[in-house]
Design an enzyme around this catalytic site. Structure first.
Site, PDB file in Angstrom:
ATOM      1  N   ASP A 127      -8.525 -10.398  23.673  1.00  0.00           N
ATOM      2  CA  ASP A 127      -8.490 -10.595  25.131  1.00  0.00           C
ATOM      3  C   ASP A 127      -9.610 -11.546  25.603  1.00  0.00           C
ATOM      4  O   ASP A 127     -10.395 -12.038  24.795  1.00  0.00           O
ATOM      5  CB  ASP A 127      -8.613  -9.207  25.788  1.00  0.00           C
ATOM      6  CG  ASP A 127      -7.786  -9.082  27.038  1.00  0.00           C
ATOM      7  OD1 ASP A 127      -7.473 -10.109  27.654  1.00  0.00           O
ATOM      8  OD2 ASP A 127      -7.456  -7.936  27.416  1.00  0.00           O
ATOM      9  N   ASP A 137      -1.325 -10.987  33.522  1.00  0.00           N
ATOM     10  CA  ASP A 137      -0.491  -9.866  33.063  1.00  0.00           C
ATOM     11  C   ASP A 137       0.869  -9.818  33.742  1.00  0.00           C
ATOM     12  O   ASP A 137       1.013 -10.180  34.902  1.00  0.00           O
ATOM     13  CB  ASP A 137      -1.216  -8.543  33.343  1.00  0.00           C
ATOM     14  CG  ASP A 137      -2.410  -8.376  32.422  1.00  0.00           C
ATOM     15  OD1 ASP A 137      -2.721  -9.309  31.656  1.00  0.00           O
ATOM     16  OD2 ASP A 137      -3.033  -7.305  32.476  1.00  0.00           O
TER      17      ASP A 137
HETATM   18  C1  GLA Z   1      -5.859  -7.651  29.916  1.00  0.00           C
HETATM   19  C2  GLA Z   1      -4.671  -8.058  29.066  1.00  0.00           C
HETATM   20  C3  GLA Z   1      -3.659  -6.934  29.009  1.00  0.00           C
HETATM   21  C4  GLA Z   1      -4.324  -5.689  28.406  1.00  0.00           C
HETATM   22  C5  GLA Z   1      -5.566  -5.334  29.190  1.00  0.00           C
HETATM   23  C6  GLA Z   1      -6.401  -4.264  28.488  1.00  0.00           C
HETATM   24  O1  GLA Z   1      -5.507  -7.458  31.238  1.00  0.00           O
HETATM   25  O2  GLA Z   1      -4.077  -9.228  29.593  1.00  0.00           O
HETATM   26  O3  GLA Z   1      -2.526  -7.290  28.273  1.00  0.00           O
HETATM   27  O4  GLA Z   1      -4.622  -5.939  27.058  1.00  0.00           O
HETATM   28  O5  GLA Z   1      -6.420  -6.452  29.374  1.00  0.00           O
HETATM   29  O6  GLA Z   1      -7.515  -3.891  29.217  1.00  0.00           O
END
Ligand code: GLA
Length: 413
Positions: free
Chosen positions: A150, A205
């Site tokens: 990430d 996301d």
């Molecule tokens: C980010 C990523 C997600 C997930 C969260 C975990 O937002 O884009 O897909 O992995 O972190 O905290």
């Protein structure tokens, strides 16, 4: 002089030979599996992960191509141990991570885990920054096959270098691991990701909705947006040339079975297949409906995603709120999706003979003026009565899709 040149050439060859690189030959088709985040966020456990692995086999998902079980954020304690090692949270994973990984492997599946390039993960757990080589060795010792990495809490870090450091650490640790860059598309990972990882997130996301923007921390300095199925795909329309075997654009994990209607789920799944996107399920398989299971096991749609050529499909045109997507496949076949993006039912009348579709990227064309194509409905699992000699006439419900595969009709002997 000759000797000096030879010595330099030799030294260069040795450096090149020992240079770390990405593990080649992995993810030659878009990765398929399950990830804990979309349903469980940080509330995960050994039991949940094992249940998913069991269900992969019981439901026959493994036979459809799903192979990775990936634990996302929240698996570790908030502090490293005195030696700087990450520690799996014993309350969530009482038997430790190796035991979970062994269990997943015992089912014939592969095991994935998560961390972050920054100082902390997005959930506030210890990130990998400054510990890359140590962490890579730990993941290898766990038996990890897939690492999602990430981009939270990275400050002024330079994304290509940060991800390259982890790539090198993984390579040095010696266990082949699919490297999934979760950098949200902020620094155009499609431009530099292919030599570093096997897939890269293209956006922020996903949010479980067909067409919406969900603003997180509205009005705060750390405000960001999560996006529904449509906005995520539309946001990055011009990057298909960067995808291919071993390096994929990743529009995020699937929300199939999590909140949308059956028609919307169908469109979502099919659009990901048309986009040659990784198919990472994000639902609780223990609670999955009959319709969800049937959808995620649709091997004809999965075959579109997993086509060996690895050409990412694209929107050919939008006509009266019906978006037409096409994807060239092996053997001069094509997948075509007609997606009704409107709130009402739509009639389509599409004459392939009037639309010679040419993909500038691959140079392939679907030319019904030259060939006659058999058309197969990939959701009904049957051929249409007429070939491309006649226009396709159909009704498509709101947010639903008609998904076809076109195959050149063999000439009569
Ligand atoms: C980010 C990523 C997600 C997930 C969260 C975990 O937002 O884009 O897909 O992995 O972190 O905290």
């Amino acid at each position: 002089m000759r000797k000096t040149l030879l010595a330099i050439a030799c030294a260069l060859a040795m450096t090149a030979g020992s240079q770390a690189q990405k593990f080649d030959g992995l993810a030659m088709t878009p990765p398929m599996g399950w990830n804990s985040w979309n349903t469980f966020a940080c509330d995960i456990s050994e039991k949940t992960v094992k249940d998913m692995a069991d269900l992969f086999v019981e439901l026959g998902l493994d036979k459809c191509g799903y192979e990775y079980i990936v634990i996302d954020d929240g698996w570790m304690l908030k502090q490293r141990d005195k030696d700087g090692n990450l520690v799996p949270d014993p309350a969530k994973f009482p038997d430790g991570m190796k035991a979970v990984s062994d269990y997943v492997h015992s089912k014939g599946l592969k095991f994935g885990i998560y961390n972050c390039a920054g100082s902390e993960t997005c959930g506030g757990y210890p990130g990998g920054r400054g510990h890359e080589y140590q962490d890579a060795r730990l993941y290898a010792s766990f038996g990890v096959d897939y690492l999602k990495y990430d981009w939270c809490n990275t400050g002024k870090m330079y994304a290509p270098e940060a991800y390259k450091t982890m790539r090198d650490a993984l390579y040095t640790a010696g266990r082949p691991i699919v490297f999934s860059l979760c950098e949200w598309g902020d620094n155009q990972p499609w431009e530099w990701g292919a030599e570093i990882g096997h897939l890269w997130r293209t956006t922020g996301d996903i949010y479980c909705c067909y067409d919406c923007e969900y603003v997180v921390h509205k009005g705060q300095p750390d405000q960001w947006s999560a996006w529904g199925v449509w906005p995520i795909l539309r946001m990055r329309k011009d990057i298909r040339k960067y995808a291919g075997p071993g390096h994929w654009n990743d529009p995020d994990m699937l929300e199939v079975g999590n909140c949308m209607s059956v028609a919307e789920d169908r469109s979502h799944f099919a659009l990901w297949a048309l986009s040659a996107a990784p198919l990472m399920l994000g639902n609780d398989l223990r609670k999955a409906s009959k319709e969800t299971i049937e959808l995620i096991k649709n091997t004809e749609v999965i075959a579109v995603d997993q086509d060996k050529l690895g050409i990412q499909g694209y929107e050919y045109r939008m006509q009266d709120s019906v978006s037409i997507w096409v994807k060239p496949l092996e053997d001069d076949e094509w997948a075509i999706g007609f997606i009704n993006t409107s709130m009402t039912e739509k009639d389509i009348n599409f004459d392939f003979k009037q639309h010679v579709i040419t993909d500038d990227l691959s140079g392939k064309s679907l030319d019904a003026t030259k060939n006659e194509y058999i058309l197969r409905d990939l959701f009904l699992h049957q051929n249409l009565k007429a070939t491309t000699k006649k226009p396709v006439v159909a009704k498509i419900a709101s947010h639903d899709i008609l998904m076809l595969k076109a195959t050149i009709k063999p000439a009569k002997k």
